[in-house]
Motif scaffolding. Structure first.
Motif, PDB file in Angstrom:
ATOM      1  N   ASP A 118       0.833  -1.206   0.000  1.00 52.05           N
ATOM      2  CA  ASP A 118       0.000   0.000   0.000  1.00 52.05           C
ATOM      3  C   ASP A 118       0.869   1.258   0.000  1.00 52.05           C
ATOM      4  OD1 ASP A 118      -2.384  -1.411   0.006  1.00 52.05           O
ATOM      5  OD2 ASP A 118      -2.379  -1.603   2.181  1.00 52.05           O
ATOM      6  N   HIS A 260      -2.992  -1.618  17.854  1.00 54.76           N
ATOM      7  CA  HIS A 260      -3.694  -0.497  17.226  1.00 54.76           C
ATOM      8  C   HIS A 260      -4.422   0.305  18.295  1.00 54.76           C
ATOM      9  CE1 HIS A 260      -7.354  -2.747  18.080  1.00 54.76           C
ATOM     10  NE2 HIS A 260      -8.006  -1.628  17.826  1.00 54.76           N
ATOM     11  N   GLN A 287      -2.521   2.008  13.345  1.00 60.34           N
ATOM     12  CA  GLN A 287      -2.090   0.621  13.346  1.00 60.34           C
ATOM     13  C   GLN A 287      -0.705   0.481  13.969  1.00 60.34           C
ATOM     14  OE1 GLN A 287      -2.810   0.589   9.002  1.00 60.34           O
ATOM     15  NE2 GLN A 287      -3.786  -1.391   9.325  1.00 60.34           N
ATOM     16  N   CYS A 324      -5.221   1.855   5.295  1.00 62.51           N
ATOM     17  CA  CYS A 324      -4.905   0.851   6.314  1.00 62.51           C
ATOM     18  C   CYS A 324      -4.788  -0.562   5.764  1.00 62.51           C
ATOM     19  CB  CYS A 324      -5.964   0.893   7.422  1.00 62.51           C
ATOM     20  SG  CYS A 324      -5.982   2.445   8.342  1.00 62.51           S
ATOM     21  N   GLY A 325      -4.833  -0.727   4.462  1.00 65.30           N
ATOM     22  CA  GLY A 325      -4.647  -2.053   3.878  1.00 65.30           C
ATOM     23  C   GLY A 325      -5.946  -2.782   3.636  1.00 65.30           C
ATOM     24  N   SER A 326      -5.870  -3.809   2.793  1.00 62.59           N
ATOM     25  CA  SER A 326      -7.074  -4.533   2.377  1.00 62.59           C
ATOM     26  C   SER A 326      -7.695  -5.368   3.488  1.00 62.59           C
ATOM     27  CB  SER A 326      -6.736  -5.444   1.187  1.00 62.59           C
ATOM     28  OG  SER A 326      -5.689  -6.351   1.530  1.00 62.59           O
ATOM     29  N   LYS A 327      -6.934  -5.687   4.543  1.00 66.13           N
ATOM     30  CA  LYS A 327      -7.476  -6.503   5.629  1.00 66.13           C
ATOM     31  C   LYS A 327      -8.399  -5.716   6.544  1.00 66.13           C
ATOM     32  CE  LYS A 327      -3.585  -9.750   5.782  1.00 66.13           C
ATOM     33  NZ  LYS A 327      -2.531 -10.345   6.635  1.00 66.13           N
ATOM     34  N   VAL A 328      -8.317  -4.397   6.490  1.00 62.12           N
ATOM     35  CA  VAL A 328      -9.163  -3.554   7.344  1.00 62.12           C
ATOM     36  C   VAL A 328     -10.413  -3.168   6.561  1.00 62.12           C
ATOM     37  CG1 VAL A 328      -9.297  -1.426   8.681  1.00 62.12           C
ATOM     38  CG2 VAL A 328      -7.139  -2.690   8.560  1.00 62.12           C
ATOM     39  N   GLN A 329     -11.543  -3.740   6.934  1.00 66.09           N
ATOM     40  CA  GLN A 329     -12.800  -3.514   6.222  1.00 66.09           C
ATOM     41  C   GLN A 329     -13.865  -3.029   7.204  1.00 66.09           C
ATOM     42  OE1 GLN A 329     -13.074  -3.821   2.938  1.00 66.09           O
ATOM     43  NE2 GLN A 329     -11.050  -4.720   2.585  1.00 66.09           N
ATOM     44  N   ILE A 332     -15.495  -4.949  10.789  1.00 67.25           N
ATOM     45  CA  ILE A 332     -14.665  -5.876  11.556  1.00 67.25           C
ATOM     46  C   ILE A 332     -14.399  -5.308  12.945  1.00 67.25           C
ATOM     47  CG2 ILE A 332     -13.570  -6.711   9.442  1.00 67.25           C
ATOM     48  CD1 ILE A 332     -11.014  -5.237  10.355  1.00 67.25           C
ATOM     49  N   LEU A 334     -11.603  -5.099  16.015  1.00 70.93           N
ATOM     50  CA  LEU A 334     -10.184  -5.240  16.331  1.00 70.93           C
ATOM     51  C   LEU A 334     -10.000  -5.223  17.843  1.00 70.93           C
ATOM     52  CD1 LEU A 334      -8.600  -2.801  13.695  1.00 70.93           C
ATOM     53  CD2 LEU A 334      -8.894  -5.279  13.521  1.00 70.93           C
TER      54      LEU A 334
END
Length: 362
Positions: A118, A260, A287, A324-329, A332, A334
């Motif tokens: 990213d 985070h 993060q 924040c990247g594709s894993k953060v949707q 979700i 945390l």
């Protein structure tokens, strides 16, 4: 027949000619190259409309796309719109692609070999589209739309550096810690005081990170960072909305380690005497291993705080979610762990007293 001969289908200088004799060879060229993406028969009918219409005459390709969008013709003439976008996005030469790879050689260096995808993509776009960026910088309206300023850099440090920081922080003598109600902290570089900073030397293990932040040139030369506040937050701990005050230069940077957190920003609602309430206006997901820089109004006018929760639900209110990247949707949850933050800042007023000299005299 050239592979890109179909480009002339939307050459506005040829519309009058094509209105009399339809360009079947050019359409056949498109069918051979990209036929699986088009309804060729429908496209031919739509092109007949285009060539006979006064609305499209003497319009270059980007004007055609703009005109179709404004008049909602992208659905009515969807095959023609598809052709226009195809022609607009295919590079006519390889020069731009070659420049892009040259930019990657400058960005993906040995010293930056650990950066994530990213961050690499973002830096590449800034470098490749430098002309557009320079034009934006010259436009005063570009700065008017920025609410003085928050910068978020994911993966600013490596996992090894994160572990190194946490080990160093956890190994300091207990007297170095100051225990508060909802967290504990360490001061490095001196003790901030209403009359200024009583300075001490920042240890070498910490100074390397201070110098790295300073190298970003977010601090002016006259106000280079001289103080580090280290906070330890356990799961469920936070801090009430607050302003750091005028003791510090209005630029702060924070390196996040271990976990985070979500940092909220509030618009203080004031009376003539005191702040009576606050309204949340922004939230940023910080993060692990990221760097956050706050400047100007984001520091001086907006209160910031961390809610006392053990889990954070990520939603559209997170302003920096796209970084924040594709894993953060959205949606979700945390879970927080122990978090160590290094807040690197400048105290403009420095006392002539020196803690290191005082300890040597003792």
């Amino acid at each position: 027949m050239g592979k890109l001969e179909f480009f002339s289908l939307l050459n506005s200088e040829l519309y009058e000619k094509y209105n009399k004799v339809f360009p079947d060879n050019e359409l056949k060229c498109l069918d051979e190259q990209y036929g699986r993406f088009f309804d060729i028969l429908r496209l031919k009918n739509e092109l007949h409309v285009l060539y006979s219409s006064e609305d499209f005459k003497n319009k270059p390709i980007f004007e055609i796309i703009k005109f179709m969008n404004l008049n909602k013709l992208d659905l009515e003439l969807k095959e023609e719109y598809k052709l226009a976008t195809l022609i607009a996005t295919i590079p006519s030469t390889t020069a731009s692609a070659e420049r892009s790879f040259s930019a990657l050689k400058r960005i993906k260096t040995y010293c930056r070999s650990t950066q994530g995808q990213d961050r690499l993509s973002s830096l590449a776009i800034l470098s490749i589209e430098k002309i557009i960026l320079d034009d934006l910088k010259m436009n005063p309206e570009f700065y008017d739309n920025v609410d003085d300023a928050a910068y978020y850099i994911p993966n600013f440090i490596t996992e090894e550096q994160e572990t190194y920081i946490m080990n160093k922080v956890n190994s300091v003598p207990k007297p170095k810690w100051c225990q508060l109600k909802n967290r504990r902290l360490q001061n490095w570089g001196g003790i901030p005081h209403a009359k200024g900073l009583i300075p001490e030397i920042i240890p070498d293990w910490l100074k390397g990170f201070v110098d790295r932040v300073d190298s970003l040139q977010v601090f002016p030369r006259t106000n280079r960072p001289n103080h580090v506040l280290i906070n330890e937050y356990l799961p469920g701990q936070g801090i009430m909305p607050h302003l750091d005050g005028s003791l510090f230069f209005p630029t702060i940077s924070t390196i996040n380690c271990g976990s985070h957190t979500v940092l909220n920003f509030y618009n203080p609602l004031k009376t003539d005497i005191e702040v009576v309430s606050s309204e949340k206006v922004y939230s940023l997901l910080l993060q692990r291993r990221s760097l956050l820089i706050l400047k100007d109004k984001m520091y001086t006018e907006y209160m910031h705080g961390i809610e006392e929760v053990t889990n954070d639900i990520i939603d559209h209110k997170i302003s920096n979610i796209t970084f924040c990247g594709s894993k953060v949707q959205n949606g979700i949850a945390l879970t927080r762990n122990k978090r160590i933050s290094l807040t690197i800042r400048n105290v403009p007023r420095v006392s002539k007293l020196n803690l290191n000299l005082l300890m040597i005299k003792k």
